[in-house]
Enzyme design. Sequence first.
Site, short mmCIF file in Angstrom:
data_model
loop_
_atom_site.label_atom_id
_atom_site.label_comp_id
_atom_site.label_asym_id
_atom_site.label_seq_id
_atom_site.Cartn_x
_atom_site.Cartn_y
_atom_site.Cartn_z
N GLU A 1 0.83 -1.21 0.00
CA GLU A 1 0.00 0.00 0.00
C GLU A 1 0.86 1.27 0.00
O GLU A 1 0.54 2.25 -0.68
CB GLU A 1 -0.94 -0.01 1.21
CG GLU A 1 -1.90 -1.19 1.26
CD GLU A 1 -2.71 -1.36 -0.01
OE1 GLU A 1 -2.94 -0.35 -0.71
OE2 GLU A 1 -3.11 -2.49 -0.31
N GLU B 1 -0.46 -2.66 -9.91
CA GLU B 1 -0.46 -3.65 -8.83
C GLU B 1 0.85 -4.43 -8.82
O GLU B 1 1.43 -4.69 -7.76
CB GLU B 1 -1.65 -4.61 -8.99
CG GLU B 1 -3.00 -3.99 -8.69
CD GLU B 1 -3.11 -3.44 -7.28
OE1 GLU B 1 -2.62 -4.10 -6.34
OE2 GLU B 1 -3.66 -2.34 -7.12
#
Length: 298
Positions: A141, A214
């Site tokens: 994150e 990602e």
Amino acid sequence: MRRQLGSDAGLTARMFLTMFLLAAVYLFFLAVLWQAGVSYTGIILFVGIMLAVQYYFSDRMVLWSMGAREVSPAEAPELHALVERLAALADLPKPRVAIVPTSMPNAFATGRSPKHAVVAVTTGIMQRLTTAELEAVLGHELSHIKNRDMTVLTLASFFATVASFIMQHFFYWGGAFGGRDREGRNNAMVVYLASLVVWVISFFLIRALSRYREFAADRGAAILTGSPGQLASALVKISGSMARIPDRDLRQAEAFNAFFIIPALSGNSLMELLSTHPSLERRLAYLRKLEREMEDWR
């Protein structure tokens, strides 16, 4: 000691190509609008304001929608310590920390810039993962924050949102597309079809860009923690736990799939082509590849 997140030449090239194709599609869209004599200033201004509100207030809106609550270091000392350590390694300001009271194991980051970022984890993920696995998830994150993914995806989706707006409000905005005569109706149909084509193509390109981001965040987490295996283990646990989450909870969270480390999908999984995330198998293969590369670095 700060750790450089490094780069993957192949991944960077794919992201660049996707952005280039998006730019080409959007230039085509603007050319069609121009040739059709569309007074599109008002539309772009309206959509721009809408996206600006989303961009500047995304952190508050997402936290509120998910029922997340910001927590202080006194309330969650271990979680804050992990975030603070990783932020220092990544050379980032420490983001705000929030917890979502849900059994669904997941985590996300949002905010328009590193100085206005927030990292949130669910109670479900804290209960299921070891400290090392949770650290790897937080590293993922923080890599999103480091890479400014919120900004990138917001800018990438701007004209796709314009095209979607025109399609949804075609009849209302018809007068702006050339009037009521035959030529005006033809122009209106050309603009509508162009909007449809642009929206469809950009949908797939933005999904591809999101998947590449990602992979980049997975890479960042692996390098920050020095352990791709911990992130792989966390992804397997999170993915396996999703099957035991009630469908109602998954449906409520699906709107935020682009934010999550693993998408919340109810029923059968969507084809990867339509997903904001790569498949678990591809992510695990990429992490194994990173682990081999990191062993060579040593």
